[in-house]
Design an enzyme around this catalytic site. Structure first.
Site, PDB file in Angstrom:
ATOM      1  N   VAL A 108       0.835  -1.190   0.000  1.00 11.76           N
ATOM      2  CA  VAL A 108       0.000   0.000   0.000  1.00 11.76           C
ATOM      3  C   VAL A 108       0.875   1.247   0.000  1.00 11.76           C
ATOM      4  CG1 VAL A 108      -1.846  -1.217   1.163  1.00 11.76           C
ATOM      5  CG2 VAL A 108      -0.155   0.023   2.519  1.00 11.76           C
ATOM      6  N   GLY A 109       0.288   2.369  -0.388  1.00  8.17           N
ATOM      7  CA  GLY A 109       0.974   3.645  -0.236  1.00  8.17           C
ATOM      8  C   GLY A 109       1.302   4.352  -1.536  1.00  8.17           C
ATOM      9  N   ASN A 110       1.953   5.461  -1.336  1.00  8.04           N
ATOM     10  CA  ASN A 110       2.232   6.417  -2.397  1.00  8.04           C
ATOM     11  C   ASN A 110       3.115   5.832  -3.500  1.00  8.04           C
ATOM     12  OD1 ASN A 110       2.529   8.842  -3.748  1.00  8.04           O
ATOM     13  ND2 ASN A 110       2.910  10.022  -1.881  1.00  8.04           N
ATOM     14  N   VAL A 111       4.160   5.127  -3.099  1.00  6.57           N
ATOM     15  CA  VAL A 111       5.083   4.573  -4.094  1.00  6.57           C
ATOM     16  C   VAL A 111       4.385   3.494  -4.911  1.00  6.57           C
ATOM     17  CG1 VAL A 111       7.255   3.380  -4.426  1.00  6.57           C
ATOM     18  CG2 VAL A 111       7.082   5.113  -2.635  1.00  6.57           C
TER      19      VAL A 111
ATOM     20  N   GLU B  80      -2.678  -8.759  -2.123  1.00 10.32           N
ATOM     21  CA  GLU B  80      -3.341  -8.838  -0.832  1.00 10.32           C
ATOM     22  C   GLU B  80      -4.511  -7.852  -0.778  1.00 10.32           C
ATOM     23  OE1 GLU B  80      -0.519  -9.091   2.518  1.00 10.32           O
ATOM     24  OE2 GLU B  80      -1.512  -7.290   3.218  1.00 10.32           O
TER      25      GLU B  80
ATOM     26  N   ASN C  64       3.297  -0.785  11.860  1.00  5.38           N
ATOM     27  CA  ASN C  64       2.043  -1.443  11.482  1.00  5.38           C
ATOM     28  C   ASN C  64       2.096  -2.969  11.525  1.00  5.38           C
ATOM     29  OD1 ASN C  64       1.185   1.152  10.853  1.00  5.38           O
ATOM     30  ND2 ASN C  64       1.720   0.941   8.705  1.00  5.38           N
TER      31      ASN C  64
ATOM     32  N   GLY D 211       1.657  -8.948   4.697  1.00  9.14           N
ATOM     33  CA  GLY D 211       1.974 -10.100   3.864  1.00  9.14           C
ATOM     34  C   GLY D 211       3.319 -10.000   3.187  1.00  9.14           C
TER      35      GLY D 211
END
Lengths: 501, 501
Positions: free
Chosen positions: B269-272, B293, B383, B387
């Protein structure tokens, strides 16, 4: 002899001396050899190659090769080539003192890897192109199929990838190995299918290696036994560790988590592993199975006693005595033993499906259950990861074990922070020393720390470990995983100076 | 509304308020909730439970529970319960500030775990017995089958294991989710069979969750949207990282190692990650697939554009805008999206078979390519692993990425030694920052170090890293993996004092 072992007329025509065969290996070549834990490695050509290297080096030439294996080999392979500084790159597992010296001395690059990954890494070109495959086999059939030797390792992959193939046909290996192997290739994505092994005894492939006869440049006849992998009777600490594990397995059965015949066993090598096998052999178990990497004396005893009904591995690695028994009774053992490529013996898919009980040694663990299997004091490579990661992450139970002390009691194998991580806390469910067993399943780091100190550390190091933990918990870094980064390695630094930890 | 969503007469009779339902949860219970990355979590009962906890605590009672989830939930679940200090134990992944505070403050135990392991860990009893399953669903059919919500996670396992079940039926979730899911259970050894997924689009189970209606103690009707997971446009660094990865994938295709439509994509997840997806969406690719995932906005864009023909995941996690689009066009998306239990979305067997291209963020990497994904300065949990380990170890390509600097340039994300190891060098094939990409495949540690410093570290930290390496190579610990244990964490210690690294 040669009439029996090299039946293919085409390949019979390529029989030559080890010296002549070695001439097919050139400076800078990558050479994929057979061999796994002292078994099934080439016995003659490496030494002949080493002699060529020495001659070339005397003439000022840099004659070194990249050496890819299954796992560790023996003095006449790794030993011969590293002794003359003839290897620039080595992968994956090794245990030879000459090799270790060159690697740690910075003279050779060593890429450690999960053993299940090596075949696909090579197929994908991670190690460059493979120039030569140098493979020991037990026999060549008339149609050119190859009867594998005592180790399968990455042999089929090397035969597939190599531009040139040299076969060593070893008459000291039983010709009756024929039928013991199960050679199956998973290929590369996106065309992979499920591996349909649902029990250790399942066969999914064929018992022969295949080679394009056009690629075979030399066939060398040898007659030399595998390495005599000494088997010592378990010492007191090993028996205690084994006792804790046996108690624990009994408890798991009683809780109904695993069947009365346990789940397939995987056992690393060494004294402690032998003791566990001896304990299982003396225990109340029946119909045990193994899905492991290497079959050693301990499991052979269990097959002979009838406790172990099936053992799947990629290699055998026996003492001279056990090897003689294996060869004498191979028709019986062939009913119980399956040797597979290491990509399959160590495959996460199968290990996870079967729910293997995985038992491996280690150098040190920290109070949170991270494990160092490879790097002495964080830098000096011992042998490599082997299959420990393949098994530990995918097993039903991942057990790591060691005596609590090393160097005559000067060093603690339980430390505040391991100096190198091979297995993270998430892959280490159970830690065992002679003092006890820490069942870490479902625990958070601070809980794990208390249990590991209490159950596993030697009593003389417990106060210092507890003190580290207590101060770390109170410090600026006393959170999910409390640490004092300024002194996390003080124990190792003392050891580096030759002082007790 | 309730007529439509709870069609089972037996379960209709159990409809009650969240307050009444929460009364079925007792102090000390273990509660398995639905929810994965802000989707499909229970929206009402956790807050009602938190109010009960507060009341009990006011009366001097210790009212806390063990909380098992799929992954992160949202303020109305993790947030509500941790705010009142109502959780004694939490597993596996979390991202809530209240949760993080309690965990790092030592008030709650947090057991991080590979997400594929959680269902089997629970089934084997590693976390104790499960008292209550609290599961959001989209609908209950007349025969009692459950239409899953926007996240599958461990829901079927919680429903199977729990003594009591509370269902939240959320009318804000599209009823037309029906048919999008593929629920399949692997069971426990020794009775496991191959998971026959050979492409992302394969279905091997049924689209419904099952529950024993006798165990259902309460049904609560809700009408609340999932968390709005903000989606920001990629910044300059993210675009550069994505650019390096896209160049690299082009190179892999050109080398013939992977097909023109790549291999199934997994993206953290995230910006990159968003930037990579945007780059792929703008690129020359067709017929891309994903075995991942979590499905986020970026992949939804790729499905809409037709580039991504199939995406398998365990949950969606969308911005409000993407969620509205998803719901409005769900009949089309249902042809392209499959939601599976997280044990299957993250299963090593399938990931390895498919040869996934795995892309995950990280906090820091060291010069040898060990990765810290979870622990800020070695102790403070962010966090959790998620996975990343399931994917990285089993992927065709495991890529870890981060901007090279953090804290406005004060901290380097490339350090001499990571302060915590989540992924060992053996599982990290490619490291990427905005400065470049280090292809570490087949390299030994000393080779990896030079490449990582050159390609990935920020230029202002390169001299210090090179100096560390050079001095380490000359020191007593200058062997396979050179380190100076006395100063390996000096960079982190400076950061702990608030100084630049």
């Amino acid at each position: 002899m040669s009439e029996n072992r090299v039946q293919s007329p085409a390949l019979r025509g390529k029989i030559m001396s080890a010296e002549d065969a070695a001439a097919f290996i050139h400076p800078g070549d990558n050479v994929g050899v057979s061999g796994f834990t002292g078994s099934g490695h080439p016995k003659a050509v490496p030494s002949a190659l080493a002699r060529r290297m020495t001659a070339a080096q005397s003439a000022g030439e840099d004659f070194r090769v990249g050496l890819w294996t299954g796992a560790s080999t023996a003095p006449e392979c790794d030993g011969a080539l590293f002794k003359v500084n003839g290897v620039s790159f080595r992968t994956p597992y090794q245990s030879d003192p000459e090799c270790r010296g060159r690697v740690n001395g910075g003279e050779a690059y060593y890429a450690d890897a999960h053993l299940s990954h090596v075949a696909q890494n090579a197929a994908w070109g991670h190690y460059g192109e493979l120039d030569v495959a140098l493979i020991e086999v037990a026999a060549v059939l008339e149609d050119g199929r190859l009867v594998p030797s005592t180790a399968v390792g990455n042999n089929q992959t090397w035969l597939d990838l190599a531009k040139r193939v040299i076969l060593e046909v070893n008459a000291a290996q039983s010709a009756r190995l024929e039928g013991m192997h199960d050679i199956y290739a998973v290929g590369v994505p996106p065309r992979r299918a499920p591996i349909t092994i649902v029990s250790s005894a399942d066969r999914v492939g064929l018992p022969y290696l295949r080679v394009d006869p056009e690629k075979v440049v030399a066939v060398v006849e040898t007659n030399a036994l595998d390495r005599d992998t000494k088997f010592s009777e378990p010492d007191e600490n090993s028996r205690r560790i084994a006792g804790h594990i046996l108690d624990f397995l009994r408890h798991e059965v009683k809780k109904g988590r695993i069947p009365a015949n346990l789940l397939p066993l995987q056992s690393g090598v060494g004294n402690v592993a032998n003791a566990v096998m001896a304990g299982l052999n003396d225990g109340p178990y029946e119909n045990l199975t193994a899905y492991t990497e290497v079959l050693q004396d301990g499991m052979l005893d269990m097959i002979r006693s009838g406790k172990l009904v099936c053992a799947s591995a990629t290699a055998v690695s026996f003492s001279a005595k056990a090897l003689a028994d294996f060869n004498a009774n191979i028709d019986e053992y062939r009913k119980r033993i399956i040797l597979r490529p290491q990509e399959i013996s160590n495959h996460p898919e199968v290990i996870r499906r079967l729910g293997v009980i995985s038992m491996n040694g280690m150098l040190e663990a920290d109070i949170y259950g991270n494990v160092n299997s490879t790097h002495v004091l964080g830098s000096r490579m011992m042998n490599g990861l082997g299959g420990s990661g393949d098994f530990a992450r995918n097993a039903y139970l991942s057990i790591f074990m060691t005596p609590s002390l090393a160097k005559n009691g000067a060093l603690s194998c339980i430390v505040p922070m391991v100096s190198h991580v091979d297995h993270t806390e998430h892959d280490v469910q159970v830690l065992v020393t002679e003092h006890g067993l820490a069942d870490l399943r479902g625990l958070a780091p601070r809980q794990r720390a208390r249990l590991i100190i209490e159950k596993c550390a030697d009593p003389k190091f417990r106060p210092a470990l507890a003190d580290y933990l207590a101060r770390a918990e109170k410090g600026a870094n006393g959170m999910q995983t409390p640490h004092l980064l300024g002194e996390a390695f003080h124990w190792h630094l003392r050891a580096l100076k030759g002082e007790p930890m």
